[in-house]
Design an enzyme around this catalytic site. Sequence first.
Site, mmCIF file in Angstrom:
data_model
loop_
_atom_site.group_PDB
_atom_site.id
_atom_site.type_symbol
_atom_site.label_atom_id
_atom_site.label_comp_id
_atom_site.label_asym_id
_atom_site.label_seq_id
_atom_site.Cartn_x
_atom_site.Cartn_y
_atom_site.Cartn_z
ATOM 1 N N LYS A 1 15.511 22.190 -10.625
ATOM 2 C CA LYS A 1 14.853 20.925 -11.006
ATOM 3 C C LYS A 1 15.737 19.971 -11.786
ATOM 4 C CE LYS A 1 10.961 19.888 -10.452
ATOM 5 N NZ LYS A 1 9.758 20.373 -11.060
ATOM 6 N N GLU B 1 9.263 8.761 -16.734
ATOM 7 C CA GLU B 1 7.868 9.197 -16.937
ATOM 8 C C GLU B 1 7.382 8.861 -18.345
ATOM 9 O OE1 GLU B 1 7.691 12.941 -13.805
ATOM 10 O OE2 GLU B 1 8.411 13.273 -15.819
ATOM 11 N N HIS C 1 0.834 -1.223 0.000
ATOM 12 C CA HIS C 1 0.000 0.000 0.000
ATOM 13 C C HIS C 1 0.864 1.267 0.000
ATOM 14 C CE1 HIS C 1 -3.329 -2.688 1.237
ATOM 15 N NE2 HIS C 1 -2.398 -3.237 2.007
ATOM 16 N N SER D 1 14.224 22.158 -15.838
ATOM 17 C CA SER D 1 13.024 22.969 -16.024
ATOM 18 C C SER D 1 13.423 24.286 -16.671
ATOM 19 C CB SER D 1 12.379 23.216 -14.659
ATOM 20 O OG SER D 1 11.616 24.401 -14.691
#
Length: 475
Positions: free
Chosen positions: A283, A290, A156, A277
């Site tokens: 970043k 992804e 979980h 970024s």
Amino acid sequence: MAQLWGGRFQGEISELAWKFNASIYFDKRLINQDVLGSKAHVKMLAKQGIISDEECLSIHKGLDSIIKDVEDGKLEITDKYEDIHSFIEANLIERIGDAGKKMHTGRSRNDQVALDMRLYTREEVRHTGETLFNLLKVLDNLMREHIDTYMPGFTHLQKAQPVTLAHHLGAYFEMFKRDATRLCDIYKRMNYCPLGAGALAGTTYPLDREFVALQLGFYGPTVNSMDSVSDRDYLIEFLSALSLIMMHLSRFSEEVIIWNSNEYNFVTIDDAYSTGSSIMPQKKNPDIAELVRGKTGRVYGSLNSLLVTMKGIPLAYDKDMQEDKEVSFDAIDNTKNCIILFTDMLRSMKFNKDVMEKSAIRGFTDATDAADYLVKKGVPFRDAHGIIGRIVLNCIEKNCGISDLSLDELKSFSDKFENDIYEAISLKNIIEKRLTIGAPSKASMKKALEKNKEFLDLFWTRCQSPIYPDLESDD
Ligand code: ARG
């Protein structure tokens, strides 16, 4: 518009319909398979006395010159032709004349395209297997390196029990291992030659289908001519195998993304596989992981698309089947790229062992073992569960771990606690006591690593063999 038909027609096809109907835009990538199939076909026609040896030789030379000219950029594949088959035939006739007009004897584009797609897919099944082999090698190396790297295991997405990084990566090794064997199964089932099925009902020429099949490295010819021209099951199986590979890669990517987050900091993705970024200078984003996760949906889409395309098609060939190509090519290209990039990212990724180990201790990952300790001292498991639950609640209030409590504090919950509790719930002990098959202890993992080696040796040997493997019997 250079069309293969004509006699029966009085009018011209509309330009829009021509473009809509054409497949050359995407089936041009089948040029090598088409030529290979044609060469085997005419060799058989000559052997059977249907064409002469000279005609066969002339067709072979003509086909080779077409391939060479396309490779050298001297001949352009244009949409003047409907598909790669008509492009090659028209160019052949232009080059060698009448002999070229005999190439298509005893053949239809229906069995021709069925053959081309099979040859192409067969190679791609192998390539995909090879890229998976590289991923499995990287996983195996990391497992060997991190047999002692402790980390929390989750359920979980909540800390559950401690494991090792080798154990966690071993789960993925098993998934990709199954994926690799699935490719072998597909290869085994699909490796039969449809050429000679004609349009749908075979042909009256005395074709030697077995000869052609063996020439092209198939186990033999397909059995039913109607099935031969309309079967796309093997593609659906392959797209399904690719979808499973992507599902595994996507889950792994999701974990890499979580592990790479500032909060977890379990791993550092190499700069080569991160992006920045345009506005936030600090970043460093896990875009590759992804995108692998993102492209998974696209591969599922291809599988779904072909399933839906095929479901309503009456026997035998119908033009709907031309739709098999773009979706398959897209899924094959993307999955292979994803495997390759993910492998490189994994190979260069830094695992922050200290952070992982600290995280493995915090979060009451020792609670199960503390309950088991009481069980061994004679407390029934359900009672032990309750006692440790109350201790955990108490620790949360105090903001400490179970092993931070003194023996007196522990005894206030159960008089069964002795000094050996601290040893029993040490991180090392919790892991090393798990000795069953498949568990994370070093002893169990060493056995898993032996199995890894056996599999990798076998798979690689089979990958190299001209007739691709049947791993089933060795499992
Ligand atoms: N471009 C077609 C395909 O990909 C080739 C077969 C054409 N056959 C036909 N009868 N029109 O399926």
